[in-house]
Design a protein around this motif. Structure first.
Motif, PDB file in Angstrom:
ATOM      1  N   GLY A 150     -14.484 -18.625  20.138  1.00  0.00           N
ATOM      2  CA  GLY A 150     -15.834 -18.823  20.264  1.00  0.00           C
ATOM      3  C   GLY A 150     -16.454 -18.440  19.054  1.00  0.00           C
ATOM      4  N   SER A 151     -17.597 -17.561  19.407  1.00  0.00           N
ATOM      5  CA  SER A 151     -18.486 -16.904  18.212  1.00  0.00           C
ATOM      6  C   SER A 151     -17.727 -15.673  17.559  1.00  0.00           C
ATOM      7  N   VAL A 152     -17.518 -15.529  16.340  1.00  0.00           N
ATOM      8  CA  VAL A 152     -17.181 -14.653  15.639  1.00  0.00           C
ATOM      9  C   VAL A 152     -17.868 -14.238  14.510  1.00  0.00           C
ATOM     10  N   GLY A 153     -18.481 -12.894  14.482  1.00  0.00           N
ATOM     11  CA  GLY A 153     -19.357 -12.583  13.470  1.00  0.00           C
ATOM     12  C   GLY A 153     -20.532 -13.001  13.206  1.00  0.00           C
ATOM     13  N   ASN A 154     -21.145 -13.538  14.591  1.00  0.00           N
ATOM     14  CA  ASN A 154     -22.513 -14.214  14.635  1.00  0.00           C
ATOM     15  C   ASN A 154     -23.391 -13.364  15.573  1.00  0.00           C
ATOM     16  N   GLY A 155     -22.957 -12.017  15.723  1.00  0.00           N
ATOM     17  CA  GLY A 155     -23.784 -11.050  16.695  1.00  0.00           C
ATOM     18  C   GLY A 155     -24.963 -10.223  15.680  1.00  0.00           C
ATOM     19  N   LEU A 156     -24.945  -9.203  16.216  1.00  0.00           N
ATOM     20  CA  LEU A 156     -26.166  -8.340  15.925  1.00  0.00           C
ATOM     21  C   LEU A 156     -25.945  -8.022  14.251  1.00  0.00           C
ATOM     22  N   ALA A 157     -24.431  -7.857  13.939  1.00  0.00           N
ATOM     23  CA  ALA A 157     -24.339  -7.240  12.491  1.00  0.00           C
ATOM     24  C   ALA A 157     -22.761  -7.550  12.159  1.00  0.00           C
ATOM     25  N   HIS A 158     -22.493  -8.091  10.918  1.00  0.00           N
ATOM     26  CA  HIS A 158     -21.250  -8.544  10.393  1.00  0.00           C
ATOM     27  C   HIS A 158     -20.942  -8.077   8.937  1.00  0.00           C
ATOM     28  N   TRP A 159     -20.120  -7.104   9.082  1.00  0.00           N
ATOM     29  CA  TRP A 159     -19.543  -6.566   7.351  1.00  0.00           C
ATOM     30  C   TRP A 159     -18.411  -7.172   7.078  1.00  0.00           C
ATOM     31  N   THR A 160     -18.281  -7.741   5.582  1.00  0.00           N
ATOM     32  CA  THR A 160     -17.113  -8.104   5.265  1.00  0.00           C
ATOM     33  C   THR A 160     -16.975  -7.313   3.928  1.00  0.00           C
ATOM     34  N   PRO A 217     -33.520 -10.383  22.390  1.00  0.00           N
ATOM     35  CA  PRO A 217     -33.505 -10.659  23.913  1.00  0.00           C
ATOM     36  C   PRO A 217     -32.973 -12.030  24.113  1.00  0.00           C
ATOM     37  N   ASN A 218     -32.911 -12.884  23.317  1.00  0.00           N
ATOM     38  CA  ASN A 218     -32.398 -14.047  23.648  1.00  0.00           C
ATOM     39  C   ASN A 218     -31.461 -14.788  22.620  1.00  0.00           C
ATOM     40  N   GLN A 219     -30.193 -13.982  22.483  1.00  0.00           N
ATOM     41  CA  GLN A 219     -29.293 -14.224  21.617  1.00  0.00           C
ATOM     42  C   GLN A 219     -28.306 -15.475  22.057  1.00  0.00           C
ATOM     43  N   GLN A 220     -28.283 -16.394  21.260  1.00  0.00           N
ATOM     44  CA  GLN A 220     -27.291 -17.729  21.564  1.00  0.00           C
ATOM     45  C   GLN A 220     -26.424 -17.952  20.254  1.00  0.00           C
ATOM     46  N   PRO A 221     -25.334 -17.339  20.050  1.00  0.00           N
ATOM     47  CA  PRO A 221     -24.613 -17.392  18.906  1.00  0.00           C
ATOM     48  C   PRO A 221     -23.987 -18.990  18.715  1.00  0.00           C
ATOM     49  N   THR A 222     -23.780 -19.218  17.731  1.00  0.00           N
ATOM     50  CA  THR A 222     -23.059 -20.783  17.587  1.00  0.00           C
ATOM     51  C   THR A 222     -21.702 -20.591  17.632  1.00  0.00           C
TER      52      THR A 222
END
Length: 374
Positions: free
Chosen positions: A117-127, A105-110
């Motif tokens: 901006g923010s890449v891969g700092n969300g809900l899911a990140h697969w590599t 409810p309070n997402q603030q990616p770095t």
């Protein structure tokens, strides 16, 4: 699952151990995902499969390369290691809850870059890095069958849905995308030697997305309308389909500007051909392009096709073969007739000429002033 990626071994070691899971993309070391472990301490670091974190003594914990046999999630009830990808979280056939439900409810990616901006700092990140084996038909695969009847008046089945909404867009040129898909080709072209990255490109087709629909048993023939008919469609683009929270839009306000846009990239890269309809793609009795105007005169578009800018030619039929005619018109679209000794007299003054090319030779079609009705 939290997973950050680092381009060098030094940056990887300096990352906080609180990441839990992170990926190493140093070109001198085999690509891999690593999990911060403490359960099997002490560890012996080799900077390949076991890597020491700067913030943690090797006797306490380390980054351990992960195989594809297990994953760790860290969201609420899912905070556990799943022993196998074949494990299924318990859910009843009539469940009102998702098998996996993540609510932030309070997402603030770095910030991860000054431009993006923010890449891969969300809900899911697969590599991943597929170094062998067979082609992976779906790194993320949804495979299912809907055997129940789909009632279109009250239901809509979708195997994959993205539904987001922006509440503030205040920067000119800013973008808000429902999805972003890229399939970049190798850096080396067929006519380029000495590629510094060591990549090769002598065959193959990078494709951003392929859409498949229908099947050979669902052929409904040529259709010139939608309505309530059955039809299959590869891509259907419509404006905002949801009802607005502040009521219906006024009659002169519509949410859609362009249905489909072909544009150059931010770097100025362009296409050779905007749209391409390949040989033997359209049925013999079908149409390569079919455009319907307004259903009534009061809502008719200003033009079926408009061109702006500079072109060498307008319409190029040089390589085309027509068994009937280049243009067809209905009787309601022609007016009058003239011939020597009968019909209407040809006007005495030619207003101008339309330039055309016939067989490589420039020709002119005369045109005249439109007669004033008597």
């Amino acid at each position: 699952m939290t997973c950050s990626a680092y381009p060098t071994l030094a940056a990887f070691k300096a990352a906080p151990i609180s990441n839990l899971t992170q990926a190493l993309q140093d070109p001198s070391i085999a690509f891999g995902a690593f999990y911060g472990e403490t359960a099997n301490a002490p560890y012996a670091a080799d900077d390949i499969n076991i890597i020491k974190a700067n913030s943690t003594a090797i006797s306490v914990g380390a980054w351990v390369r992960q195989a594809a046999s297990s994953i760790q999630t860290n969201y609420g009830a899912l905070n556990k290691v799943v022993a196998s990808f074949n494990d299924i979280l318990p859910v009843t056939p009539t469940s009102t809850q998702a098998i996996q439900n993540i609510n932030v409810p309070n997402q603030q990616p770095t910030q991860s870059g000054p431009v993006v901006g923010s890449v891969g700092n969300g809900l899911a990140h697969w590599t991943y890095n597929r170094t062998g084996g067979y082609g992976s038909y779906g790194q993320i695969l949804i495979s299912g069958i809907t055997s129940a009847n789909v009632n279109r008046t009250t239901e809509l089945d979708s195997a994959f849905t993205v539904w987001t909404a922006a509440q503030h867009l205040n920067s000119r040129g800013s973008g808000y995308l429902g999805a972003w898909i890229a399939a970049n080709s190798p850096s080396s072209g067929k006519d380029y030697a000495g590629d510094p990255l060591g990549q090769t490109f002598t065959g193959g087709i990078p494709c951003g997305m392929e859409i498949n629909c229908g099947n050979r048993w669902a052929d409904f023939g040529l259709q010139l309308a939608l309505g309530g008919e059955q039809y299959t469609v590869g891509l259907q683009v419509v404006p905002d389909v949801a009802a607005s929270s502040d009521g219906p839009a006024p009659d002169d306000k519509w949410p859609g500007t362009f249905g489909i846009v072909l544009s150059h990239s931010n770097w100025g890269h362009r296409w050779w051909t905007g749209q391409f309809v390949r040989y033997d793609t359209i049925m013999p009795t079908g149409y390569a392009y079919y455009t319907q105007g307004g259903s009534t005169e009061n809502i008719q578009p200003a033009s079926a096709h408009r061109m702006d800018g500079h072109f060498v030619t307008g319409l190029d039929f040089v390589a085309a073969k027509f068994t009937d005619a280049v243009f067809r018109f209905g009787f309601s679209q022609i007016e009058g007739y003239a011939w020597d000794g009968g019909g209407q007299a040809l006007p005495g003054h030619v207003k101008g000429y339309l330039k055309i090319d016939v067989g490589g030779t420039r020709q002119l079609i005369p045109y005249f002033d439109y007669p004033t009705p008597s």
